[in-house]
Write a protein that holds these residues in place. Structure first.
Motif, short mmCIF file in Angstrom:
data_model
loop_
_atom_site.label_atom_id
_atom_site.label_comp_id
_atom_site.label_asym_id
_atom_site.label_seq_id
_atom_site.Cartn_x
_atom_site.Cartn_y
_atom_site.Cartn_z
N GLU A 196 57.42 47.88 51.71
CA GLU A 196 56.63 47.20 50.69
C GLU A 196 56.54 48.33 49.55
O GLU A 196 56.44 47.48 48.46
CB GLU A 196 55.16 47.00 51.30
N ARG A 250 57.86 46.93 45.79
CA ARG A 250 56.78 47.04 44.42
C ARG A 250 57.45 47.67 43.28
O ARG A 250 57.68 47.50 42.18
CB ARG A 250 55.31 47.26 44.82
N TRP A 301 48.10 48.93 43.26
CA TRP A 301 49.25 48.18 43.46
C TRP A 301 50.77 49.06 43.42
O TRP A 301 51.50 48.97 44.32
CB TRP A 301 49.65 47.09 42.43
N LEU A 310 52.88 37.05 46.16
CA LEU A 310 52.86 38.33 47.14
C LEU A 310 53.80 38.27 47.81
O LEU A 310 54.28 37.24 48.47
CB LEU A 310 51.45 38.23 47.71
N GLU A 364 51.82 41.61 52.00
CA GLU A 364 50.66 41.19 51.46
C GLU A 364 49.93 40.00 51.79
O GLU A 364 48.63 39.82 52.06
CB GLU A 364 50.78 40.95 49.73
N ILE A 365 50.82 38.80 52.12
CA ILE A 365 50.25 37.75 52.56
C ILE A 365 49.43 37.74 54.10
O ILE A 365 48.52 37.11 54.20
CB ILE A 365 51.50 36.54 52.43
N ARG A 392 43.36 43.34 48.91
CA ARG A 392 43.75 42.16 49.00
C ARG A 392 42.22 41.02 49.22
O ARG A 392 41.70 41.44 50.22
CB ARG A 392 45.02 41.58 49.94
N ASN A 423 44.14 38.25 43.04
CA ASN A 423 45.16 39.15 43.43
C ASN A 423 46.20 39.26 42.49
O ASN A 423 47.45 39.03 42.84
CB ASN A 423 45.67 39.01 44.74
N GLY A 461 53.31 32.33 47.24
CA GLY A 461 52.72 33.44 47.31
C GLY A 461 51.74 33.83 46.56
O GLY A 461 50.96 34.83 46.68
N THR A 488 48.00 33.49 45.32
CA THR A 488 46.36 33.15 45.83
C THR A 488 45.65 32.62 44.89
O THR A 488 45.46 33.29 43.73
CB THR A 488 46.16 34.42 46.77
#
Length: 432
Positions: free
Chosen positions: A19, A23, A58, A177, A181-182, A273, A341, A382, A384
């Motif tokens: 992850e 990013r 992040w 996301l 993250e989800i 999150r 987010n 993705g 939110t």
């Protein structure tokens, strides 16, 4: 009888090094497209509360409140505010936690001298640097979060460098996301529901409102997260939104009475999150005007589930969500939807409280209309959102909803429990 609440933590999703790489690759590709040599990312204090400016996390998967220098070519440097951050980093590494920034890339403190030193160390004296923190971040930071004295010192030290605002562009980049993250957002949403259920199970006539508040917060803490202080008002027809007044003013919490309403906005925060949960909780039968208002808000909520689909713009979705208000004959209290987010966009609404609330004319005038922020933003899977439609008849305000994820085809509803009026289930306190 107060319903027992399961406080088991269960399986907690985590962020992996994969992850981190996802990013960082996104950030480097963004810099390449924008012609940026590095990002300078300011983060807000870790106890900032709802909608924090925490872009630093992040990049770091660490404590909020740092400043990150992320070069397009090379490893990022994280500037820490105090020694306790290094001690926590060391202890986390010793325990085997997944830390993204190695100790050799940490610096202290994060004042202008440290930023100047880090930019110089990375050879950015004549670079183009995208800055995250210069642009408005309403409502808390209408002029950005970067202190003038610090920024003046940095610019003076690098007269040949080009500093350009990059916060809004980066915000839109990171809003969709990733799968990890989800999973964390879903976990946060489950915790938020548990917080609300604990409040429902505690509220009753004769119970201090502070006990209802405490029950919700305790349910969040017990599940391994640190929820932000909720917005919380009670009364026969509360028409406000913010922390309970006894949290900032020396006064006793109210004792709930039959016919009261608990109006709350619950903020669940799992690993940075966030999810939100709108609560309209009645002590006994709801007033007929409150029922009517809830029906309108529910119609707007259903419209939102249909509207938050990929390929549409945020502005189009807001227009659809607000359509049930058009001929309902009441009034809209606040925005019906905003991003999470990060929190970079909110639905517009007519801000006509001065005509709707007795006594409001004595206060500073409000804008007649608040336009939709980032109306042109195209919805992607993705993303939110806090889908929180609200409607009022007179003083009777219904605020409903929860967190929604934009799916590949349709909206994914995470919190149907709070998308309706709730009824208290606690045990009334009997006089001796």
């Amino acid at each position: 009888m107060v319903r027992a609440v399961d406080i088991s933590v269960g399986t907690v999703p985590a962020f992996s090094m994969a992850e981190r790489d996802r990013r960082w690759d996104l950030a480097r590709a963004f810099m390449e497209r924008e012609g940026i040599d590095a990002l300078l990312v300011f983060g807000e204090h870790e106890d900032a509360g709802p909608a924090p400016f925490a872009y630093d996390t992040w990049f770091t998967n660490g404590r909020a409140g740092t400043t990150v220098v992320f070069p397009r070519d090379g490893e990022p440097v994280s500037l820490l505010p105090m020694e306790m951050f290094t001690k926590d980093h060391l202890e986390s590494a010793r325990r085997g936690d997944v830390v993204w920034i190695p100790p050799e890339n940490l610096r202290m403190p994060r004042d202008s001298r440290a930023i100047i030193a880090a930019l110089g160390e990375l050879g950015l004296e004549q670079a183009t640097v995208g800055v995250v923190g210069l642009e408005p971040y309403p409502p808390w930071h209408p002029e950005g979060i970067v202190p003038h004295r610090l920024w003046d010192a940095v610019r003076t030290a690098f007269p040949a460098a080009r500093f350009t605002p990059a916060g809004m562009a980066l915000s839109r980049l990171i809003m969709p996301l990733g799968p990890e993250e989800i999973a964390v957002v879903r976990h946060s949403a489950r915790i938020g529901d548990a917080m609300v259920r604990a409040m429902v199970g505690t509220a009753a006539a004769g119970v201090p409102e502070s006990e209802v508040y405490a029950a919700g917060m305790a349910a969040g803490y017990a599940r391994g997260t640190t929820p932000a202080a909720m917005h919380f008002w009670t009364g026969p027809a509360p028409l406000a939104s913010g922390p309970p007044p006894w949290s900032y003013r020396p006064q006793a919490p109210r004792v709930l009475e039959h016919g009261d309403v608990v109006s709350a906005e619950v903020f669940s925060n799992a690993a940075g999150r966030h999810t939100q949960h709108q609560v309209t909780l009645t002590i006994g039968e709801p007033h007929e005007e409150l029922r009517r208002a809830a029906d309108v808000a529910r119609a707007a909520y259903d419209a939102g589930l249909n509207a938050l689909r990929p390929g549409r713009t945020f502005g189009e979705a807001v227009d659809d969500i607000r359509k049930p208000y058009a001929d309902a004959g009441g009034w809209e209290f606040g925005p019906a939807v905003h991003t999470l987010n990060p929190m970079i966009a909110a639905g517009g609404f007519p801000n006509d409280a001065s005509r709707r609330m007795a006594g409001a004319g004595a206060y500073p005038p409000e804008d007649d209309h608040r336009p939709t922020m980032a109306a042109d933003m195209v919805l992607e899977p993705g993303m939110t959102f806090a889908l929180e439609p609200n409607y009022a008849y007179g003083r009777h305000l219904a605020y409903l909803g929860g967190t929604v994820i934009v799916g590949d085809d349709d909206a994914i509803e995470l919190n149907p429990y709070t998308a309706r009026l709730l009824r208290a289930e606690g045990s009334p306190t009997r006089p001796a």
